[in-house]
Design an enzyme around this catalytic site. Structure first.
Site, PDB file in Angstrom:
ATOM      1  N   SER A 152      57.525  -8.095  32.334  1.00  0.00           N
ATOM      2  CA  SER A 152      58.979  -8.251  32.189  1.00  0.00           C
ATOM      3  C   SER A 152      59.742  -7.233  33.037  1.00  0.00           C
ATOM      4  O   SER A 152      59.218  -6.166  33.367  1.00  0.00           O
ATOM      5  CB  SER A 152      59.385  -8.061  30.725  1.00  0.00           C
TER       6      SER A 152
HETATM    7  N1  SAH Z   1      54.840  -7.558  27.111  1.00  0.00           N
HETATM    8  C1  SAH Z   1      54.641  -7.903  28.513  1.00  0.00           C
HETATM    9  C2  SAH Z   1      55.159  -9.279  28.831  1.00  0.00           C
HETATM   10  C3  SAH Z   1      54.049 -10.196  29.135  1.00  0.00           C
HETATM   11  S1  SAH Z   1      54.537 -11.865  29.447  1.00  0.00           S
HETATM   12  C4  SAH Z   1      55.262  -6.841  29.395  1.00  0.00           C
HETATM   13  O1  SAH Z   1      55.221  -5.694  29.045  1.00  0.00           O
HETATM   14  O2  SAH Z   1      55.744  -7.114  30.463  1.00  0.00           O
HETATM   15  C5  SAH Z   1      54.283 -12.607  27.859  1.00  0.00           C
HETATM   16  C6  SAH Z   1      52.865 -12.729  27.391  1.00  0.00           C
HETATM   17  O3  SAH Z   1      52.876 -13.567  26.230  1.00  0.00           O
HETATM   18  C7  SAH Z   1      51.880 -13.386  28.374  1.00  0.00           C
HETATM   19  O4  SAH Z   1      50.847 -12.497  28.645  1.00  0.00           O
HETATM   20  C8  SAH Z   1      51.377 -14.620  27.613  1.00  0.00           C
HETATM   21  O5  SAH Z   1      50.010 -14.905  27.837  1.00  0.00           O
HETATM   22  C9  SAH Z   1      51.614 -14.216  26.172  1.00  0.00           C
HETATM   23  N2  SAH Z   1      51.691 -15.335  25.223  1.00  0.00           N
HETATM   24  C10 SAH Z   1      52.230 -16.576  25.386  1.00  0.00           C
HETATM   25  N3  SAH Z   1      52.091 -17.315  24.266  1.00  0.00           N
HETATM   26  C11 SAH Z   1      51.435 -16.521  23.354  1.00  0.00           C
HETATM   27  C12 SAH Z   1      50.982 -16.722  22.019  1.00  0.00           C
HETATM   28  N4  SAH Z   1      51.163 -17.876  21.367  1.00  0.00           N
HETATM   29  N5  SAH Z   1      50.348 -15.704  21.405  1.00  0.00           N
HETATM   30  C13 SAH Z   1      50.145 -14.510  22.038  1.00  0.00           C
HETATM   31  N6  SAH Z   1      50.547 -14.274  23.304  1.00  0.00           N
HETATM   32  C14 SAH Z   1      51.190 -15.268  23.960  1.00  0.00           C
END
Ligand code: SAH
Length: 216
Positions: free
Chosen positions: A65
């Protein structure tokens, strides 16, 4: 890659940008983001841009993000030291690291095995280890560890994951982007009774989608 004076200097500038331009005022958020080396969570080709307000691709077609989004979500959570925080969507682990640096007891769930493994190793290496990391579907939350003081969802959900609201303490807060794939609205739910919530809205964002329990 290591954490040099150049990285530290750029990080400081990013924190000033978050304070002055984005309007972040929670010192706990700002000092955590001043500590966590974001460039170590992304591929080395992006290293020079790690402290700009940009998102980058990570493993499994996901994204880290924007720093401003991490700061805003963290501020909306009103995290206090020692609180139990559930994070859905560990990704590369950057937001997790920020919450750990804010002294929260973090439980985090990721559904992509590559990212689960990557973040686990990275957070251990940086000594920013959460309480618990789970490989699984965040829609179910983590009932064995519930209730939580705070819940942060870092992927965009097309429907409200009601199971997560059940796992919040009374007085607890959940910050979650809700909406279709291309654009979501960031919401904060505050639990004021067993089934009563206050709902606030914080503008449009674009998160990767929250998906079901199979790797897609
Ligand atoms: N927290 C991260 C953002 C990662 S993007 C940061 O610091 O930048 C969001 C993440 O959510 C992705 O890795 C994706 O695989 C995960 N995601 C999507 N659907 C999900 C679900 N149902 N359960 C757990 N993780 C999920």
């Amino acid at each position: 890659m290591h954490d040099s004076f150049v990285h530290k200097g750029k990080r400081k500038k990013l924190v000033e940008y978050l304070r002055n331009r984005i309007g972040i005022s929670d010192e706990n958020v700002l000092s955590a983001m001043n500590k966590v080396p974001r460039h170590l969570f992304i591929e080395s080709i992006f290293e020079d841009f790690a402290y700009e307000d940009r998102a980058f691709p990570i493993l499994a077609h996901q994204t880290i993000s924007h720093p401003s989004t991490v700061a805003e979500q963290s501020e909306l959570l009103k995290v206090k030291a020692g609180e139990k925080v559930l994070e859905i969507g560990t990704g590369c682990g950057y937001q997790t690291a920020v919450l750990v640096a804010m002294k929260a007891l973090v439980y985090t769930v990721e559904r992509q095995k590559d990212l689960f493994d990557f973040s686990k190793n990275k957070l251990r290496e940086l000594h920013l280890t959460p309480k618990f990391q789970s490989f699984g579907d965040g829609f179910a939350g983590l009932p064995t560890f519930a209730p939580f003081d705070k819940i942060i969802v870092t992927c965009g959900a097309s429907t409200l994951p009601t199971e997560l609201l059940k796992q919040l303490n009374i007085g607890g807060i959940m910050v979650i982007p809700l909406g279709p794939t291309d654009e979501q609205v960031l919401f904060r739910f505050t639990k004021i009774g067993p089934t009563e919530f206050e709902k606030e809205e914080f503008g449009a964002y674009k998160f990767v989608p929250m998906l079901g329990n199979t790797n897609q």
